[in-house]
Enzyme design. Structure first.
Site, mmCIF file in Angstrom:
data_model
loop_
_atom_site.group_PDB
_atom_site.id
_atom_site.type_symbol
_atom_site.label_atom_id
_atom_site.label_comp_id
_atom_site.label_asym_id
_atom_site.label_seq_id
_atom_site.Cartn_x
_atom_site.Cartn_y
_atom_site.Cartn_z
ATOM 1 N N CYS A 18 0.888 -1.193 -0.058
ATOM 2 C CA CYS A 18 -0.027 0.085 -0.107
ATOM 3 C C CYS A 18 0.789 1.290 -0.075
ATOM 4 O O CYS A 18 1.946 1.129 -0.014
ATOM 5 C CB CYS A 18 -0.762 0.006 1.328
ATOM 6 S SG CYS A 18 -1.857 -1.315 1.532
ATOM 7 N N GLY A 46 -0.405 0.957 -4.951
ATOM 8 C CA GLY A 46 -1.642 0.059 -4.945
ATOM 9 C C GLY A 46 -2.566 0.506 -5.726
ATOM 10 O O GLY A 46 -3.045 1.586 -5.839
ATOM 11 N N ASN A 120 0.475 0.828 5.708
ATOM 12 C CA ASN A 120 1.193 0.078 4.777
ATOM 13 C C ASN A 120 2.227 -1.092 5.275
ATOM 14 O O ASN A 120 3.053 -0.302 6.221
ATOM 15 C CB ASN A 120 2.251 1.193 3.927
ATOM 16 C CG ASN A 120 3.411 0.524 2.845
ATOM 17 O OD1 ASN A 120 4.165 0.980 2.770
ATOM 18 N ND2 ASN A 120 2.926 -0.640 2.374
ATOM 19 N N GLY A 121 2.008 -2.148 4.996
ATOM 20 C CA GLY A 121 2.732 -3.298 5.679
ATOM 21 C C GLY A 121 2.224 -4.378 5.922
ATOM 22 O O GLY A 121 1.033 -4.678 5.337
ATOM 23 N N TYR A 260 12.836 -1.715 -6.812
ATOM 24 C CA TYR A 260 11.991 -2.026 -7.809
ATOM 25 C C TYR A 260 10.560 -1.210 -7.377
ATOM 26 O O TYR A 260 9.965 -0.543 -8.264
ATOM 27 C CB TYR A 260 11.499 -3.408 -7.799
ATOM 28 C CG TYR A 260 10.035 -3.749 -8.582
ATOM 29 C CD1 TYR A 260 9.819 -3.164 -10.030
ATOM 30 C CD2 TYR A 260 9.245 -4.515 -8.138
ATOM 31 C CE1 TYR A 260 8.685 -3.324 -10.504
ATOM 32 C CE2 TYR A 260 7.972 -4.906 -8.588
ATOM 33 C CZ TYR A 260 7.618 -4.390 -9.923
ATOM 34 O OH TYR A 260 6.492 -4.452 -10.380
#
Ligand code: SF4
Length: 471
Positions: A18, A46, A120-121, A260
Site C-alpha cells: 500500500c 496500490g 502500509n505493511g 523496484y
C-alpha cells in the site's frame, strides 16, 4: 502458474501492499483535494482501492471504494471540503482479499472516540493476535491487519490516545508505516525495524506525511525527513511531538523498495532511487558485461539500472521496448494465451532498434519467469539476434512476511532452476543476477536493510503464512 486474476501490468511481478498520505493544516483548507494529488502520485503502490478520511468540524468523514484514485476520488477535485486534518490510502491486497470491507482508511467509533487509520505493511503476528481477540469475543468484518490494530487500540485501558498507541504498537510484529486521526490530531507511526518508508515534510501551513517523497513534491513540499523506525509523530496546529516507542539497534529497511517498488524520483531511506538503481546497474556490469551490441531496459522499473549498466560497460543504451501507459487495469483470466496478450498490450519492441543486434536487456527482478519468457520471445520475433537478460536484483528464493506479495517457494523460478536452466526455459542466450554482495556494496549501511527474500535470513522468527489463500 499464477493462481489469481492477472492484469496487463502482470501479476508475475511483485506487488506492494500500500501507500499512505496525510495532511495536518494550521488553518482549514481543502485537504481532500490535496490528498487526491498525493495519492495520485502514490498510485504505483496500490491500484485496487483508494480512500480518504477528513474532519468536518468534530466529525470524521471517510470515503473509499475499489478502483484507482482517478476512479474513486476525482469528485474531490471539483468539491470544496474545508478541514484541518486528513489522511488517505491506496491499496493492493497481500493480506486480506480485495473487498470493500478491507479498503482503507478504516474509521471507527470506539470507546475512545472516532479513530481513522490507514497503513502500509504486514503484521506478521496478526494470526496470533486475532485468535486471542476472537477468543475474548471480538468480531471482525474483514481480514485486514488494520481492523485488528483498531481492536487492540480500543482495548487499551489507558486514558490518552498516545498511551493507547504506546500500549498497542509494541505488541505488533512486522512491517507497518501508518497514519491515525484522533480528534483533529494526525499521528504517524513506523515499526521499529523501519521496513516500509514514511516521510514528513512541512510548509508554512501544512505538515504532510507520505510513503514516498514524490507525493510531497507534488504538493510543493520539497524538504522531507524520515519518520524514524520505532517512532510516533503527533501533529496538531503546527505543533509536532516525537515519541520513541521501541527503536531496534538495527534497521531492516526493505531493499526491494530501492530495487523496484519506489518511484525513481523519490528519495527512500535517504537514497535517490534513480541514482541507486544506476549504481546497481553499474554493479551488474562490473560482474557480468560480456559484450552485446546494445543495452535496453524493461520499462519503467529497469530504466535507471540499464542506464547505469550502459555507462559502466560502454555499451550504447537504446530504446528497445516501448510501454503502453494506457493499458490500465483490464482484468484478464490467467490462461497462458491471455497472459501473453497482457504483456503484448503493455510492452512492445521497437524493431528497427533491435534488428540483427545482440541485445542485453536489464530488468529489476525475476519471480516466476513467465513475463521474461514472453518478453524474450517478443524481442526475438522483433529481430534481435541474441538476447542476454540481466537482473539488477539477486535471485528471489523466499517469501516476504513484511508487505510484499511474493509467491510460494515452489512458484519462484530460482528455487527450481539454475540461471543456465532459466535461460533455456525462457529462450534467452544467457541470464544472470546481481550477486547479493554487490547489492550490499551499493548502499552505505548494508546491515540496515532486509534481504530475506534473497537469503532466507529474516530479522526475527516468523510464522510462514505464505501458502495461506486470500479469502
Ligand atoms: S523479504 Fe524482500 S521484499 Fe520483503 S521486506 Fe525483506 S527485502 Fe523487502
Amino acid at each position: 502458474m499464477c493462481s489469481q486474476t492477472i492484469t496487463p501490468s502482470c501479476s508475475c511481478r511483485l506487488k506492494h501492499y500500500c501507500g499512505v498520505a496525510g495532511v495536518s493544516s494550521l488553518k482549514e483548507a481543502n485537504l481532500p483535494q490535496k490528498l487526491f494529488y498525493a495519492l495520485f502520485s502514490l498510485q504505483h503502490r496500490g491500484q485496487e482501492s483508494a480512500g480518504i478520511t477528513y474532519n468536518r468540524g468534530d466529525e470524521l468523514v471517510t470515503y473509499k471504494d475499489l478502483g484507482m484514485v482517478s476512479q474513486v476520488l476525482t469528485h474531490y477535485l471539483a468539491e470544496e471540503h474545508l478541514s484541518d486534518v486528513a489522511l488517505g490510502h491506496v491499496r493492493y491486497s497481500t493480506q486480506g482479499a480485495n473487498r470493500i470491507e478491507n479498503a482503507q482508511p478504516f474509521s471507527v467509533r470506539s470507546n475512545k472516540g472516532q479513530i481513522s487509520f490507514a497503513h502500509n505493511g504486514n503484521i506478521s503476528n496478526s494470526d496470533e493476535l486475532r485468535e486471542s481477540l476472537f477468543a475474548q469475543g471480538s468480531i471482525f468484518s474483514g481480514t485486514s491487519d488494520t481492523e485488528l490494530i483498531l481492536h487492540l487500540l480500543s482495548r487499551s485501558a489507558k486514558k490518552e490516545f498516545e498511551e493507547n498507541l504506546l500500549d498497542t504498537l509494541p505488541r505488533l510484529q512486522g512491517a507497518f508505516s501508518g497514519l491515525f486521526i484522533f480528534g483533529k490530531k494526525l499521528y504517524a507511526v513506523r515499526d521499529p525495524y523501519g521496513f516500509r518508508p514514511l516521510v514528513m515534510g512541512k510548509t508554512n501551513d501544512l505538515t504532510v506525511f507520505a510513503s514516498e517523497t514524490c507525493a510531497l513534491d507534488t504538493l510543493g513540499v520539497n524538504v522531507a525527513e524520515e519518520v524514524e523506525p520505532g517512532e510516533i509523530i503527533a501533529v496538531e496546529n503546527g505543533r509536532i511531538d516525537r515519541i520513541d516507542f521501541g527503536k531496534q539497534k538495527k534497521k531492516s529497511q526493505c531493499v526491494f523498495e530501492l530495487i523496484y517498488f519506489a518511484r525513481p524520483d523519490s528519495t527512500v531511506f535517504g537514497y535517490s532511487v534513480h541514482m541507486l538503481r544506476k549504481k546497481m546497474g553499474a554493479a551488474l556490469a562490473a560482474v557480468d558485461a560480456d559484450g552485446g551490441d546494445i543495452v535496453i531496459s524493461v520499462p519503467d522499473s529497469g530504466n535507471s539500472a540499464a542506464l547505469g549498466y550502459s555507462v559502466a560497460s560502454g555499451l550504447p543504451f537504446e530504446h528497445g521496448l516501448t510501454r503502453n501507459h494506457y493499458s490500465g487495469r483490464t482484468f484478464i483470466e490467467p490462461t497462458p494465451e491471455m497472459r501473453e496478450f497482457g504483456v503484448r498490450l503493455k510492452l512492445h519492441p521497437i524493431k528497427r532498434a533491435i534488428k540483427g543486434k545482440r541485445v542485453t536487456i536489464i530488468d529489476d527482478s525475476m519471480v516466476r519467469g513467465t513475463t521474461s519468457r514472453i518478453l524474450i520471445r517478443l524481442l526475438k520475433e522483433g529481430g534481435a539476434r541474441e538476447v542476454h537478460l540481466r537482473l539488477s536484483a539477486p535471485e528471489i528464493k523466499h517469501p516476504c512476511f513484511f508487505g510484499i506479495d511474493i509467491p510460494t517457494k515452489d512458484e519462484l523460478i530460482s528455487n527450481r532452476m539454475t540461471p543456465e536452466q532459466i535461460a533455456s526455459f525462457i529462450g534467452a542466450d544467457s541470464v544472470s543476477f546481481l550477486p547479493i554482495e554487490s547489492l550490499r556494496a551499493c548502499v552505505d549501511n548494508p546491515d540496515d536493510f532486509c534481504y530475506a527474500c534473497f537469503t532466507g535470513e529474516y530479522p526475527f522468527k516468523v510464522r510462514d503464512r505464505s501458502a495461506r489463500r486470500k479469502n
